[in-house]
Enzyme design. Structure first.
Site, PDB file in Angstrom:
ATOM      1  N   GLY A  31      -9.378  93.248  36.501  1.00  0.00           N
ATOM      2  CA  GLY A  31      -9.474  93.177  37.391  1.00  0.00           C
ATOM      3  C   GLY A  31     -10.772  92.683  37.815  1.00  0.00           C
ATOM      4  N   THR A  33     -13.786  94.839  37.299  1.00  0.00           N
ATOM      5  CA  THR A  33     -14.578  95.298  36.312  1.00  0.00           C
ATOM      6  C   THR A  33     -14.135  94.721  34.670  1.00  0.00           C
ATOM      7  OG1 THR A  33     -13.726  97.388  37.931  1.00  0.00           O
ATOM      8  CG2 THR A  33     -15.401  97.643  35.646  1.00  0.00           C
ATOM      9  N   ALA A  84      -9.354 100.692  37.395  1.00  0.00           N
ATOM     10  CA  ALA A  84      -8.787 101.302  37.646  1.00  0.00           C
ATOM     11  C   ALA A  84      -8.941 101.882  39.006  1.00  0.00           C
ATOM     12  CB  ALA A  84      -8.343 102.586  37.911  1.00  0.00           C
ATOM     13  N   GLY A  98      -4.283  94.802  41.601  1.00  0.00           N
ATOM     14  CA  GLY A  98      -4.310  92.781  41.158  1.00  0.00           C
ATOM     15  C   GLY A  98      -2.963  92.811  40.627  1.00  0.00           C
ATOM     16  N   GLU A 104      -0.371  96.327  31.626  1.00  0.00           N
ATOM     17  CA  GLU A 104      -1.531  96.688  32.219  1.00  0.00           C
ATOM     18  C   GLU A 104      -0.998  98.396  31.147  1.00  0.00           C
ATOM     19  OE1 GLU A 104      -4.522  94.986  35.577  1.00  0.00           O
ATOM     20  OE2 GLU A 104      -2.987  96.867  35.543  1.00  0.00           O
TER      21      GLU A 104
END
Length: 225
Positions: A31, A33, A84, A98, A104
């Site tokens: 993702g 971040t 998250a 995503g 995950e």
């Protein structure tokens, strides 16, 4: 506003990168971040092994020189770091925007410490829909029909996951008043649901929140693995 959020993501990711010790086996999430985490780890030049939760993360990490290995022959991770979509006041997470939430969740559960990195816009009082789902391709339409007892369930316009699953989303019926724990239990009991994007507080050790003023560390609990 967008530049502020990106700044917060970077702050959270860089703070998490300092928590990785040399020689660690590290799970990398997927993702926007995590995209800031990978360069921060590469700059440290750690002698570490990395497991990626998606082909995109694996490619980005490998391109920056990280030692990415398949998740085979490895039964425990020292730490996993991931973003998250939502984090509520009790530590419940919603993940999977995503589409990588199955891998995950496997990586998070295998880690001694699961660290969540978010910008301040991801914080919620209570998590809400949509809840990402990965469904078995076999009987996916029947699974979607069954899930409509819980709310609006729709197949996502997305390619299959790397493991061949079908991506979908569930908007829970607010009239049911289901707590995240009960909704997660019902989704876990649905045969065609490979995984869902509700992550319980018990899986997370700490949430790192980037803010305009810096970084906030929010302890949750230590997972038992």
């Amino acid at each position: 506003m967008a530049s502020d959020i990106e700044h917060e993501k970077r702050l959270a990711a860089e703070a998490a990168a300092t928590m990785v010790d040399p020689g660690s086996v590290v799970g990398l999430g997927t993702g926007s971040t995590t995209a800031y985490l990978i360069p921060a780890l590469a700059r440290r030049g750690l002698d570490a092994i990395f497991v990626a939760t998606s082909p995109a993360t694996a490619a980005a990490a490998t391109a920056l020189g990280l030692d990415v290995r398949p998740f085979h022959g490895i039964d425990r991770l020292d730490i996993a770091i991931d973003g998250a979509d939502q984090v509520d006041d009790r530590g419940w997470l919603v993940k999977g925007g995503g589409g990588a939430h199955t891998r995950e969740k496997i990586v998070a559960a295998a880690a001694r410490r699961f660290v969540v990195i978010v910008s301040s816009d991801k914080l919620r009082r209570v998590v809400e829909g949509p809840v990402p789902l990965e469904l078995a391709d076999f009987g996916a339409d029947a699974t979607l029909r069954s899930l409509r007892a819980l709310g609006e369930a729709r197949r996502r316009d997305a390619p299959p996951t790397p493991d061949g699953g079908v991506l979908a989303d569930l908007w829970p019926d607010t009239g049911t008043g289901l707590a995240p724990s009960e909704l997660a239990r019902q989704l876990d009991a649905e045969p065609g649901v490979v995984s869902h994007g509700l992550f319980p507080p018990a899986i997370t050790a700490v949430v790192i929140v980037g803010t305009n003023d810096g970084v906030v560390h929010r302890a949750v609990t230590a997972p038992a693995v």
